[in-house]
Design an enzyme around this catalytic site. Structure first.
Site, short mmCIF file in Angstrom:
data_model
loop_
_atom_site.label_atom_id
_atom_site.label_comp_id
_atom_site.label_asym_id
_atom_site.label_seq_id
_atom_site.Cartn_x
_atom_site.Cartn_y
_atom_site.Cartn_z
N ILE A 1 3.35 1.21 -0.99
CA ILE A 1 3.47 1.97 -2.25
C ILE A 1 2.61 3.24 -2.23
O ILE A 1 2.95 4.22 -2.91
CB ILE A 1 3.14 1.06 -3.46
CG1 ILE A 1 3.77 1.61 -4.74
CG2 ILE A 1 1.65 0.83 -3.61
CD1 ILE A 1 3.77 0.61 -5.91
N GLY B 1 -5.93 -6.37 -1.74
CA GLY B 1 -4.49 -6.20 -1.86
C GLY B 1 -4.08 -4.77 -2.13
O GLY B 1 -4.67 -3.81 -1.60
N VAL B 2 -3.09 -4.61 -3.00
CA VAL B 2 -2.54 -3.29 -3.28
C VAL B 2 -3.59 -2.40 -3.96
O VAL B 2 -3.63 -1.18 -3.74
CB VAL B 2 -1.23 -3.42 -4.10
CG1 VAL B 2 -1.47 -3.86 -5.53
CG2 VAL B 2 -0.44 -2.13 -4.05
N ASP B 3 -4.46 -2.99 -4.75
CA ASP B 3 -5.53 -2.27 -5.44
C ASP B 3 -6.44 -1.57 -4.42
O ASP B 3 -6.72 -0.36 -4.54
CB ASP B 3 -6.33 -3.30 -6.27
CG ASP B 3 -7.26 -2.68 -7.28
OD1 ASP B 3 -7.21 -1.44 -7.47
OD2 ASP B 3 -8.03 -3.43 -7.91
N GLY C 1 0.31 -11.79 -5.60
CA GLY C 1 -0.56 -11.95 -4.43
C GLY C 1 -1.72 -12.87 -4.79
O GLY C 1 -1.52 -14.05 -5.05
N TYR D 1 -3.27 -13.28 -7.41
CA TYR D 1 -3.20 -13.90 -8.75
C TYR D 1 -2.17 -15.04 -8.83
O TYR D 1 -2.03 -15.68 -9.87
CB TYR D 1 -2.94 -12.84 -9.82
CG TYR D 1 -4.15 -12.00 -10.17
CD1 TYR D 1 -5.37 -12.16 -9.50
CD2 TYR D 1 -4.10 -11.04 -11.19
CE1 TYR D 1 -6.48 -11.38 -9.82
CE2 TYR D 1 -5.21 -10.27 -11.52
CZ TYR D 1 -6.38 -10.44 -10.84
OH TYR D 1 -7.49 -9.68 -11.17
N ASN E 1 -7.57 -5.09 -11.17
CA ASN E 1 -8.30 -6.14 -11.88
C ASN E 1 -8.97 -5.51 -13.09
O ASN E 1 -8.98 -4.29 -13.23
CB ASN E 1 -9.28 -6.88 -10.96
CG ASN E 1 -10.31 -5.95 -10.39
OD1 ASN E 1 -10.94 -5.19 -11.12
ND2 ASN E 1 -10.49 -5.98 -9.08
P1 ADP Z 1 -2.44 -9.47 -7.69
O1 ADP Z 1 -3.92 -9.67 -7.76
O2 ADP Z 1 -1.86 -8.82 -8.93
O3 ADP Z 1 -1.71 -10.71 -7.29
P2 ADP Z 1 -2.18 -8.34 -4.97
O4 ADP Z 1 -2.55 -6.98 -4.53
O5 ADP Z 1 -2.94 -9.49 -4.37
O6 ADP Z 1 -2.26 -8.32 -6.57
O7 ADP Z 1 -0.64 -8.58 -4.69
C1 ADP Z 1 0.38 -8.02 -5.47
C2 ADP Z 1 1.54 -7.62 -4.57
O8 ADP Z 1 1.24 -6.39 -3.92
C3 ADP Z 1 1.87 -8.62 -3.45
O9 ADP Z 1 3.26 -8.88 -3.50
C4 ADP Z 1 1.49 -7.87 -2.18
O10 ADP Z 1 2.36 -8.21 -1.10
C5 ADP Z 1 1.72 -6.44 -2.61
N1 ADP Z 1 1.04 -5.38 -1.82
C6 ADP Z 1 -0.12 -5.42 -1.14
N2 ADP Z 1 -0.38 -4.22 -0.57
C7 ADP Z 1 0.65 -3.39 -0.89
C8 ADP Z 1 1.00 -2.03 -0.59
N3 ADP Z 1 0.21 -1.24 0.14
N4 ADP Z 1 2.16 -1.53 -1.11
C9 ADP Z 1 2.98 -2.30 -1.86
N5 ADP Z 1 2.71 -3.58 -2.19
C10 ADP Z 1 1.56 -4.13 -1.69
#
Ligand code: ADP
Length: 176
Positions: free
Chosen positions: A14, A35-37, A122, A124, A27
């Site tokens: 993303i 993760g994505v954050d 992910g 959560y 968070n």
């Molecule tokens: P949460 O804490 O809301 O569960 P996570 O980041 O652990 O957030 O995961 C949420 C989603 O983001 C997961 O489906 C994971 O595969 C996805 N994700 C992780 N990194 C990326 C990225 N760089 N681009 C898009 N999606 C991602």
């Protein structure tokens, strides 16, 4: 009118997307995490955490907007998904609210395009299929009455998630 021409499923990192807004599954501190954050904070640069430190955090189900800094996206909409506790803590409503609040902020900022990760699926632990159905239902309903955003990208990160989401998407829009 079904909105499947305005809701597009893609398998991408993303942080690379050139859209008006990307959504961060943040968070409640808004100060970055895994993760994505973590990926978004690394790609946007340290100015993002500096800016976020002035926002007083964010509660689950709500969203806050920041500039995209070093990202190709103009804005980042930070939303805090619910942690999954077997459905006992209002998780469905909170996840619905994440999508609605993010779309409202995008529309208020005249965003034509927005990209969502799979919020809460992910770390959560929200069950993937239920989370995808909530995303589709909520976005589809919002687009029935709103002109902006015109394009909503649902972004998976991995082939297995992309395959599962494609099946859920086809069922939702009753595609062959
Ligand atoms: P949460 O804490 O809301 O569960 P996570 O980041 O652990 O957030 O995961 C949420 C989603 O983001 C997961 O489906 C994971 O595969 C996805 N994700 C992780 N990194 C990326 C990225 N760089 N681009 C898009 N999606 C991602």
């Amino acid at each position: 009118m079904p909105n499947n021409d305005r809701i597009l499923l893609i398998n991408e990192n993303i942080t690379t997307l050139k859209v008006n807004a990307i959504v961060n599954a943040a968070n409640s501190s808004l100060m970055g995490g895994g993760g994505v954050d973590g990926a978004i904070h690394r790609a946007a640069g340290p100015e993002l955490a500096q800016y976020c430190s002035t926002l007083n955090g964010c509660v689950a189900g709500d969203a806050k907007i920041t500039p995209g800094f070093n990202l190709p996206a103009t804005y980042i909409i930070h939303t805090v998904g619910p942690v999954w506790y077997n459905g006992t803590k209002n998780e469905h409503q909170l996840l619905t609210s994440c999508y609605t609040r993010s779309l409202q902020l995008a529309a208020e900022h005249h965003c034509n395009s927005i990209a969502f990760p799979c919020i809460s699926t992910g770390a959560y632990r929200f069950p993937f299929e239920d989370a995808c159905k909530i995303a589709l239902q909520t976005i589809d309903e919002f687009l029935q009455s709103e002109y902006l955003p015109q394009k909503v990208y649902l972004v998976t990160f991995g082939d297995n998630d992309f395959k599962s989401y494609s099946r859920i998407y086809s069922n939702f829009f009753k595609l062959p």
